[in-house]
Design a protein around this motif. Structure first.
Motif, PDB file in Angstrom:
ATOM      1  N   PRO A 179      84.712  11.714 -43.149  1.00 46.99           N
ATOM      2  CA  PRO A 179      84.094  12.776 -42.342  1.00 46.99           C
ATOM      3  C   PRO A 179      84.675  14.151 -42.663  1.00 46.99           C
ATOM      4  N   HIS A 180      83.848  15.165 -42.486  1.00 46.24           N
ATOM      5  CA  HIS A 180      84.312  16.543 -42.697  1.00 46.24           C
ATOM      6  C   HIS A 180      85.380  16.906 -41.683  1.00 46.24           C
TER       7      HIS A 180
ATOM      8  N   GLN B 192      77.052  20.174 -36.077  1.00 48.73           N
ATOM      9  CA  GLN B 192      76.887  19.258 -37.204  1.00 48.73           C
ATOM     10  C   GLN B 192      75.426  18.847 -37.354  1.00 48.73           C
ATOM     11  N   ILE B 193      74.755  18.611 -36.215  1.00 45.87           N
ATOM     12  CA  ILE B 193      73.336  18.257 -36.260  1.00 45.87           C
ATOM     13  C   ILE B 193      72.533  19.404 -36.839  1.00 45.87           C
ATOM     14  N   GLU B 194      72.843  20.635 -36.396  1.00 44.36           N
ATOM     15  CA  GLU B 194      72.122  21.809 -36.864  1.00 44.36           C
ATOM     16  C   GLU B 194      72.256  21.964 -38.372  1.00 44.36           C
ATOM     17  N   LYS B 195      73.453  21.680 -38.900  1.00 44.29           N
ATOM     18  CA  LYS B 195      73.716  21.857 -40.323  1.00 44.29           C
ATOM     19  C   LYS B 195      73.459  20.582 -41.124  1.00 44.29           C
ATOM     20  N   ALA B 196      73.003  19.524 -40.432  1.00 36.72           N
ATOM     21  CA  ALA B 196      72.727  18.238 -41.075  1.00 36.72           C
ATOM     22  C   ALA B 196      73.952  17.707 -41.800  1.00 36.72           C
ATOM     23  N   GLN B 197      75.117  17.916 -41.221  1.00 40.45           N
ATOM     24  CA  GLN B 197      76.353  17.418 -41.821  1.00 40.45           C
ATOM     25  C   GLN B 197      76.741  16.085 -41.178  1.00 40.45           C
ATOM     26  N   ALA B 198      77.592  15.341 -41.867  1.00 41.33           N
ATOM     27  CA  ALA B 198      78.095  14.089 -41.304  1.00 41.33           C
ATOM     28  C   ALA B 198      78.872  14.385 -40.031  1.00 41.33           C
ATOM     29  N   ARG B 199      78.641  13.590 -39.001  1.00 40.12           N
ATOM     30  CA  ARG B 199      79.281  13.834 -37.722  1.00 40.12           C
ATOM     31  C   ARG B 199      80.776  13.550 -37.821  1.00 40.12           C
ATOM     32  N   PRO B 200      81.587  14.270 -37.048  1.00 37.66           N
ATOM     33  CA  PRO B 200      83.030  14.028 -37.069  1.00 37.66           C
ATOM     34  C   PRO B 200      83.376  12.711 -36.388  1.00 37.66           C
ATOM     35  N   ILE B 201      84.586  12.235 -36.625  1.00 37.79           N
ATOM     36  CA  ILE B 201      85.088  11.051 -35.934  1.00 37.79           C
ATOM     37  C   ILE B 201      86.130  11.504 -34.916  1.00 37.79           C
TER      38      ILE B 201
ATOM     39  N   ALA C 186      83.002   2.536 -26.479  1.00 32.57           N
ATOM     40  CA  ALA C 186      82.189   2.541 -25.259  1.00 32.57           C
ATOM     41  C   ALA C 186      81.129   1.451 -25.356  1.00 32.57           C
ATOM     42  N   ILE C 187      80.937   0.738 -24.271  1.00 30.19           N
ATOM     43  CA  ILE C 187      80.000  -0.368 -24.275  1.00 30.19           C
ATOM     44  C   ILE C 187      78.561   0.141 -24.393  1.00 30.19           C
ATOM     45  N   GLY C 188      77.788  -0.549 -25.205  1.00 32.06           N
ATOM     46  CA  GLY C 188      76.368  -0.210 -25.347  1.00 32.06           C
ATOM     47  C   GLY C 188      76.078   0.974 -26.230  1.00 32.06           C
ATOM     48  N   VAL C 189      77.098   1.514 -26.912  1.00 30.92           N
ATOM     49  CA  VAL C 189      76.889   2.685 -27.768  1.00 30.92           C
ATOM     50  C   VAL C 189      76.823   2.236 -29.234  1.00 30.92           C
ATOM     51  N   PRO C 190      75.725   2.536 -29.951  1.00 32.96           N
ATOM     52  CA  PRO C 190      75.652   2.173 -31.369  1.00 32.96           C
ATOM     53  C   PRO C 190      76.757   2.878 -32.157  1.00 32.96           C
ATOM     54  N   LEU C 191      77.416   2.147 -33.041  1.00 34.36           N
ATOM     55  CA  LEU C 191      78.531   2.706 -33.795  1.00 34.36           C
ATOM     56  C   LEU C 191      78.069   3.184 -35.158  1.00 34.36           C
ATOM     57  N   PRO C 192      78.338   4.437 -35.503  1.00 30.92           N
ATOM     58  CA  PRO C 192      78.024   4.917 -36.857  1.00 30.92           C
ATOM     59  C   PRO C 192      78.763   4.090 -37.904  1.00 30.92           C
ATOM     60  N   THR C 193      78.238   4.079 -39.105  1.00 33.38           N
ATOM     61  CA  THR C 193      78.829   3.282 -40.176  1.00 33.38           C
ATOM     62  C   THR C 193      80.291   3.635 -40.410  1.00 33.38           C
ATOM     63  N   THR C 194      80.610   4.926 -40.366  1.00 31.73           N
ATOM     64  CA  THR C 194      81.982   5.344 -40.633  1.00 31.73           C
ATOM     65  C   THR C 194      82.938   4.819 -39.572  1.00 31.73           C
ATOM     66  N   VAL C 195      82.497   4.782 -38.327  1.00 38.59           N
ATOM     67  CA  VAL C 195      83.333   4.254 -37.252  1.00 38.59           C
ATOM     68  C   VAL C 195      83.541   2.749 -37.442  1.00 38.59           C
ATOM     69  N   GLN C 196      82.487   2.041 -37.823  1.00 36.25           N
ATOM     70  CA  GLN C 196      82.628   0.607 -38.099  1.00 36.25           C
ATOM     71  C   GLN C 196      83.616   0.369 -39.237  1.00 36.25           C
ATOM     72  N   MET C 197      83.550   1.208 -40.272  1.00 36.89           N
ATOM     73  CA  MET C 197      84.470   1.075 -41.393  1.00 36.89           C
ATOM     74  C   MET C 197      85.906   1.338 -40.952  1.00 36.89           C
ATOM     75  N   LEU C 198      86.091   2.306 -40.052  1.00 42.38           N
ATOM     76  CA  LEU C 198      87.429   2.617 -39.562  1.00 42.38           C
ATOM     77  C   LEU C 198      87.996   1.456 -38.753  1.00 42.38           C
ATOM     78  N   ILE C 199      87.179   0.856 -37.899  1.00 36.50           N
ATOM     79  CA  ILE C 199      87.636  -0.288 -37.099  1.00 36.50           C
ATOM     80  C   ILE C 199      88.057  -1.433 -38.012  1.00 36.50           C
ATOM     81  N   ALA C 200      87.265  -1.683 -39.065  1.00 32.26           N
ATOM     82  CA  ALA C 200      87.609  -2.744 -40.016  1.00 32.26           C
ATOM     83  C   ALA C 200      88.900  -2.408 -40.763  1.00 32.26           C
ATOM     84  N   ALA C 201      89.086  -1.127 -41.094  1.00 30.02           N
ATOM     85  CA  ALA C 201      90.305  -0.710 -41.803  1.00 30.02           C
ATOM     86  C   ALA C 201      91.537  -0.853 -40.919  1.00 30.02           C
TER      87      ALA C 201
END
Length: 312
Positions: A124-125, A89-98, A276-291
């Protein structure tokens, strides 16, 4: 000096043999010859220092140590696949999976509803929803092979951050032709002499079910242990007993042929949303937790706790 690492080809061969049940089948699945698979398994056993398979001619069966090792090997290779996918995903500059790990009760109910709430332009793709026991959910989050986990309590691991704790009451479920199906509520006396269908894990929900049975002097005529709520529902549908289950699964699975009864006495079911403690959460993951939280409030008698309830 060679690092003391296991060969991933050996692990892949072992998991294939365990999943399919034979050396020949594993060889076909992996596109290798049967002697190659046999050699990889033998080399893995030499590295481990113990046997992982019983051999009786063409028949094989896992040893007790092999069963225990299988769970760890599967978790490790799952993590490697996640890393590989994210690298592409990084190589293709795509949104990371969840990557989501959740107990079956919530993987089949709240999580799909929460995924429906994610905006399509930010969906996510690739989404991987892994249903597992609470212990494995926690392991996946700590190992960072899952971005977010939903697990039942207790949750006491220094490597996780518990965002919040949810509570819903348990309910009784019986076949729709059971005499109890005419009731509007299940009372403690209704369970006297009946077969009980309940969660098998003695350290989670079963602990609170057993406590309620003792407090109300309920003596069932027998017990069927179940490792998942949908299994309990199937057993109840066949008239094999009265199932005491958490009410979250009812929101996600069909209940044809069943009658759901509220309990006269309270048995709470607790679960937590973890990362996981101390791990920055991507926006999509934060949105999922709120949902997940929004959808949880749609459940009957849902309560949200920031900390572990004192009554736990």
């Amino acid at each position: 000096m060679q690092p003391d690492y296991l060969d991933t080809r050996q692990l892949e061969a072992f998991i294939a043999v365990m999943s399919i049940g034979s050396m020949t089948g594993a060889a076909k699945a992996l596109g290798k010859s049967q002697p190659v698979i046999t050699r990889l398994i033998q080399e893995l056993e030499q590295e481990l220092g113990f046997s992982i398979l019983h051999r009786n001619g063409p028949r094989i069966a896992p040893t007790e140590q092999g069963v225990a090792f299988f769970a760890q090997a599967e978790l490790f290779l799952g993590g490697l696949r996640t890393i590989s996918q994210r690298a592409r995903q990084i190589e293709k500059a795509q949104a990371r999976p969840i990557e989501i790990a959740a107990i079956p009760a919530l993987a089949a109910s709240i999580v799909p509803l929460a995924l429906c709430d994610l905006p399509q332009e930010q969906f996510p793709h690739h989404v991987h929803l892994h249903s597992a026991a609470s212990e494995n959910v926690v392991q996946a989050v700590v190992a960072r092979t899952a971005d977010v986990g939903v697990a039942s309590l207790p949750l006491d691991n220094p490597g996780i951050d518990v965002h919040w704790i949810g509570e819903v009451p348990c309910v009784a479920v019986v076949a729709d032709d059971d005499p109890l199906a005419h009731n509007d509520m299940l009372r403690a006396s209704d369970l006297q002499g009946r077969r009980l269908i309940a969660s098998a894990n003695p350290y989670r929900l079963r602990m609170r079910i057993d406590k309620a049975m003792k407090e109300h002097a309920i003596e069932p005529c027998g017990v069927i242990d179940s490792n998942a709520t949908y299994v309990s529902l199937s057993l109840a549908r066949k008239g094999l007993g009265v199932a005491i289950v958490e009410s979250t699964t009812i929101a996600g699975l069909p209940i044809d042929g069943l009658k759901v009864l509220p309990l006269e006495f309270h048995i709470p079911f607790y679960w937590g949303v973890i990362t996981a403690i101390g791990v920055p959460l991507p926006t999509t993951v934060q949105m999922l937790i709120a949902a997940i939280e929004r959808r949880a409030f749609d459940l009957p008698q849902f309560r949200k706790h920031v900390n572990l309830p004192s009554s736990y």
